[in-house]
Design a protein around this motif. Structure first.
Motif, PDB file in Angstrom:
ATOM      1  N   GLU A   1       0.853  -1.329   0.198  1.00 28.31           N
ATOM      2  CA  GLU A   1      -0.133  -0.005   0.288  1.00 28.31           C
ATOM      3  C   GLU A   1       1.133   1.074   0.034  1.00 28.31           C
ATOM      4  N   PHE A   2       0.677   1.949  -0.975  1.00 29.41           N
ATOM      5  CA  PHE A   2       1.748   3.377  -1.110  1.00 29.41           C
ATOM      6  C   PHE A   2       0.755   4.639  -0.809  1.00 29.41           C
ATOM      7  N   ARG A   3      -0.294   4.446  -0.128  1.00 30.52           N
ATOM      8  CA  ARG A   3      -0.975   5.888   0.047  1.00 30.52           C
ATOM      9  C   ARG A   3      -0.379   6.691   0.811  1.00 30.52           C
ATOM     10  N   HIS A   4       0.508   6.255   1.702  1.00 29.43           N
ATOM     11  CA  HIS A   4       1.123   7.252   2.549  1.00 29.43           C
ATOM     12  C   HIS A   4       2.739   7.391   2.165  1.00 29.43           C
ATOM     13  N   GLY A   5       2.993   7.174   0.919  1.00 30.19           N
ATOM     14  CA  GLY A   5       4.349   7.187   0.518  1.00 30.19           C
ATOM     15  C   GLY A   5       4.996   5.968   0.192  1.00 30.19           C
ATOM     16  N   VAL A   6       6.117   6.369  -0.378  1.00 27.96           N
ATOM     17  CA  VAL A   6       6.786   4.962  -0.814  1.00 27.96           C
ATOM     18  C   VAL A   6       8.528   5.113  -0.114  1.00 27.96           C
ATOM     19  N   ASN A   7       9.086   3.896  -0.049  1.00 33.65           N
ATOM     20  CA  ASN A   7      10.646   3.724   0.122  1.00 33.65           C
ATOM     21  C   ASN A   7      11.223   3.276  -0.835  1.00 33.65           C
ATOM     22  N   PHE A   8      12.093   4.098  -1.531  1.00 38.83           N
ATOM     23  CA  PHE A   8      12.952   3.878  -2.652  1.00 38.83           C
ATOM     24  C   PHE A   8      14.235   3.249  -2.299  1.00 38.83           C
ATOM     25  N   ALA A   9      14.691   3.520  -1.044  1.00 40.86           N
ATOM     26  CA  ALA A   9      16.087   3.187  -0.695  1.00 40.86           C
ATOM     27  C   ALA A   9      16.601   1.686  -0.858  1.00 40.86           C
ATOM     28  N   VAL A  10      17.640   1.347  -1.145  1.00 34.50           N
ATOM     29  CA  VAL A  10      18.315   0.132  -1.465  1.00 34.50           C
ATOM     30  C   VAL A  10      19.513  -0.207  -0.775  1.00 34.50           C
ATOM     31  N   VAL A  11      19.627  -1.408  -0.035  1.00 33.61           N
ATOM     32  CA  VAL A  11      20.919  -1.698   0.663  1.00 33.61           C
ATOM     33  C   VAL A  11      22.006  -1.376  -0.335  1.00 33.61           C
ATOM     34  N   GLY A  12      23.210  -0.989  -0.165  1.00 35.43           N
ATOM     35  CA  GLY A  12      24.466  -0.738  -0.909  1.00 35.43           C
ATOM     36  C   GLY A  12      24.300   0.095  -2.094  1.00 35.43           C
ATOM     37  N   ALA A  13      23.137   0.844  -2.225  1.00 32.44           N
ATOM     38  CA  ALA A  13      22.991   1.776  -3.083  1.00 32.44           C
ATOM     39  C   ALA A  13      24.008   2.923  -3.208  1.00 32.44           C
TER      40      ALA A  13
ATOM     41  N   ILE B   1      35.256   1.253 -10.709  1.00 31.52           N
ATOM     42  CA  ILE B   1      34.607   0.779  -9.232  1.00 31.52           C
ATOM     43  C   ILE B   1      33.495   0.223  -9.775  1.00 31.52           C
ATOM     44  N   VAL B   2      33.101  -1.029  -8.961  1.00 29.72           N
ATOM     45  CA  VAL B   2      32.059  -1.717  -9.328  1.00 29.72           C
ATOM     46  C   VAL B   2      31.061  -1.899  -8.063  1.00 29.72           C
ATOM     47  N   ASN B   3      29.720  -1.608  -8.019  1.00 30.10           N
ATOM     48  CA  ASN B   3      29.128  -1.791  -6.879  1.00 30.10           C
ATOM     49  C   ASN B   3      28.474  -3.220  -7.170  1.00 30.10           C
ATOM     50  N   PRO B   4      28.993  -4.115  -6.155  1.00 32.33           N
ATOM     51  CA  PRO B   4      28.689  -5.435  -6.283  1.00 32.33           C
ATOM     52  C   PRO B   4      27.485  -5.788  -5.930  1.00 32.33           C
ATOM     53  N   ASP B   5      26.666  -4.963  -5.228  1.00 32.01           N
ATOM     54  CA  ASP B   5      25.360  -5.303  -4.398  1.00 32.01           C
ATOM     55  C   ASP B   5      24.250  -4.914  -5.291  1.00 32.01           C
ATOM     56  N   THR B   6      24.037  -3.658  -5.856  1.00 29.11           N
ATOM     57  CA  THR B   6      22.980  -3.150  -6.382  1.00 29.11           C
ATOM     58  C   THR B   6      23.177  -2.130  -7.728  1.00 29.11           C
TER      59      THR B   6
END
Ligand SMILES: *[C@@H]1O[C@H](CO)[C@@H](O)[C@H](O)[C@H]1NC(C)=O
Ligand SMILES: *[C@@H]1O[C@H](CO)[C@@H](O)[C@H](O)[C@H]1NC(C)=O
Ligand SMILES: *[C@@H]1O[C@H](CO)[C@@H](O)[C@H](O)[C@H]1NC(C)=O
Length: 214
Positions: free
Chosen positions: A110-122, A135-140
């Motif tokens: 449910e996104f009526r009250h917003g959204v979380n776009f954060a990703v570990v390793g970003a 440089i390589v981002n190995p996670d995401t």
């Protein structure tokens, strides 16, 4: 002292509510409620991810945060948060009197009250920009610009967002720290790392502008 006691009381109330497995956690006196935010949009990395990495194929399979002891003190199970309990964004949502922020990658959420776009390793810098520096981002690959693209897609599917966003809280960051971890562990010197700072800062400034001139 008074603030400490209030925080402890708040936490107690919170734990009771969790025991009852309520969808919307409420405090007796949410301090941010005066701001009357009705939505929150979060961009960032592991300091804010509430379940996006968990739902990405590579990140989800390799992240340490996908299993206990992560989550053991709050959800009694891993939720994808890189914490034993709650994250800052959880406290902010609760203090706003809003439900905990769902991760964008949860298709049933449910996104009526917003959204979380954060990703570990970003990272703030894109995969391409990191590649130019070897440089390589190995996670995401879900850098800040990818997260901003997700936001655009999200707003294209929700009706007339502009009118509704004037009570929204946008949190851009923390982000822009992981590029130093990847760089330094992949052989970059301190000087080379330091030279990334202006570009990272510019990328974050751009992200803030994009999200505030919708
Ligand atoms: C704990 O989380 C994992 C991964 O998200 C899930 O597969 C498992 O079913 C959950 N266990 C319980 C008891 O909820
Ligand atoms: C990032 O994208 C590249 C190119 O599509 C892909 O090879 C790589 O596996 C991706 N990395 C992750 C961590 O998903
Ligand atoms: C937000 O926009 C709505 C609709 O345009 C308007 O009625 C309301 O007064 C605005 N609220 C604020 C805080 O600007």
């Amino acid at each position: 002292m008074a603030a400490t006691i209030r925080l402890l009381l708040s936490l107690l109330i919170l734990m009771v509510k969790i025991g009852d497995t309520e969808q919307v956690l409420k405090l007796q006196n949410p301090l941010l409620m005066n701001c009357k935010f009705d939505r929150i949009y979060q961009f960032g990395d592991s300091l804010s991810d509430t379940g996006n990495c968990l739902r990405e194929s590579y990140c989800g399979a390799h992240s340490r945060c996908r299993k206990v002891p992560y989550g053991m003190d709050f959800y009694q199970n891993a939720s994808g948060r890189c914490s034993n309990g709650m994250l800052i964004i959880d406290f902010i949502a609760i203090e706003c009197g809003l439900p905990l922020l769902n991760p964008y990658k949860d298709e049933n959420a449910e996104f009526r009250h917003g959204v979380n776009f954060a990703v570990v390793g970003a990272t703030a810098l894109t995969t391409e920009s990191l590649a130019q520096k070897n440089i390589v981002n190995p996670d995401t690959n879900s850098s800040l610009s990818v997260q901003l693209d997700w936001m655009s897609s999200h707003f294209q599917t929700t009706c007339s967002p502009a009118k509704k966003l004037n009570k929204s809280l946008f949190l851009v960051g923390e982000i822009g720290g992981n590029e130093f971890i990847y760089g330094l562990t992949q052989g970059k010197t301190m000087d080379e790392s330091r030279r990334m700072v202006p570009e990272i800062v510019q990328t974050i400034i751009h992200g803030v502008k994009v999200s505030s001139f919708l």
